[in-house]
Write a protein that holds these residues in place. Sequence first.
Motif, short mmCIF file in Angstrom:
data_model
loop_
_atom_site.label_atom_id
_atom_site.label_comp_id
_atom_site.label_asym_id
_atom_site.label_seq_id
_atom_site.Cartn_x
_atom_site.Cartn_y
_atom_site.Cartn_z
N GLY A 1 76.83 -92.38 37.82
CA GLY A 1 76.74 -93.81 37.57
C GLY A 1 77.72 -94.37 36.57
N GLY A 2 78.50 -93.50 35.94
CA GLY A 2 79.48 -93.98 34.99
C GLY A 2 80.63 -94.69 35.69
N GLY A 3 81.49 -95.29 34.88
CA GLY A 3 82.64 -95.96 35.44
C GLY A 3 83.28 -96.90 34.45
N LEU A 4 84.16 -97.74 34.96
CA LEU A 4 84.87 -98.73 34.16
C LEU A 4 84.24 -100.09 34.39
N VAL A 5 83.92 -100.78 33.30
CA VAL A 5 83.29 -102.09 33.41
C VAL A 5 83.83 -102.99 32.30
N GLN A 6 83.85 -104.27 32.57
CA GLN A 6 84.29 -105.21 31.54
C GLN A 6 83.18 -105.46 30.54
N THR B 1 83.48 -96.43 30.42
CA THR B 1 84.56 -97.10 29.71
C THR B 1 84.34 -98.60 29.83
N VAL B 2 84.25 -99.26 28.68
CA VAL B 2 84.04 -100.70 28.63
C VAL B 2 85.32 -101.34 28.12
N SER B 3 85.92 -102.16 28.94
CA SER B 3 87.16 -102.83 28.55
C SER B 3 86.86 -104.20 27.95
N SER B 4 87.61 -104.51 26.91
CA SER B 4 87.36 -105.78 26.21
C SER B 4 88.31 -106.87 26.71
#
Length: 111
Positions: free
Chosen positions: A8-13, A108-111
Amino acid sequence: QVQLVESGGGLVQAGGSLRLSCTASGSTFSPNYISWYRQAPGEQRKLIAGISSTGITNYADSVKGRFTISRDNANKTVYLQMNSLKSEDTGVYYCRLMTTWGQGTQVTVSS
């Protein structure tokens, strides 16, 4: 022997949501406390949330009100619903059952 598999992980804003899952094999799931940890880059692994066999939960202060842990004993799965994600939530998330750890899933949370 118990094995744990996270997904369920991944890249999200920032501000987004993810739901992590951890599924166990073996017969020791139901009666035991199970928890989620996070390891940020360069830091030690830290407890994020845990849930007892009866559904009592605990959370790190940094995620209270944003993350929700739940469990499905019939399917030997624990979930971590993560809302209002912040860049500081970035890291590898591990579930833990007694002395067994999963392999981890990257968030990973992108800002």
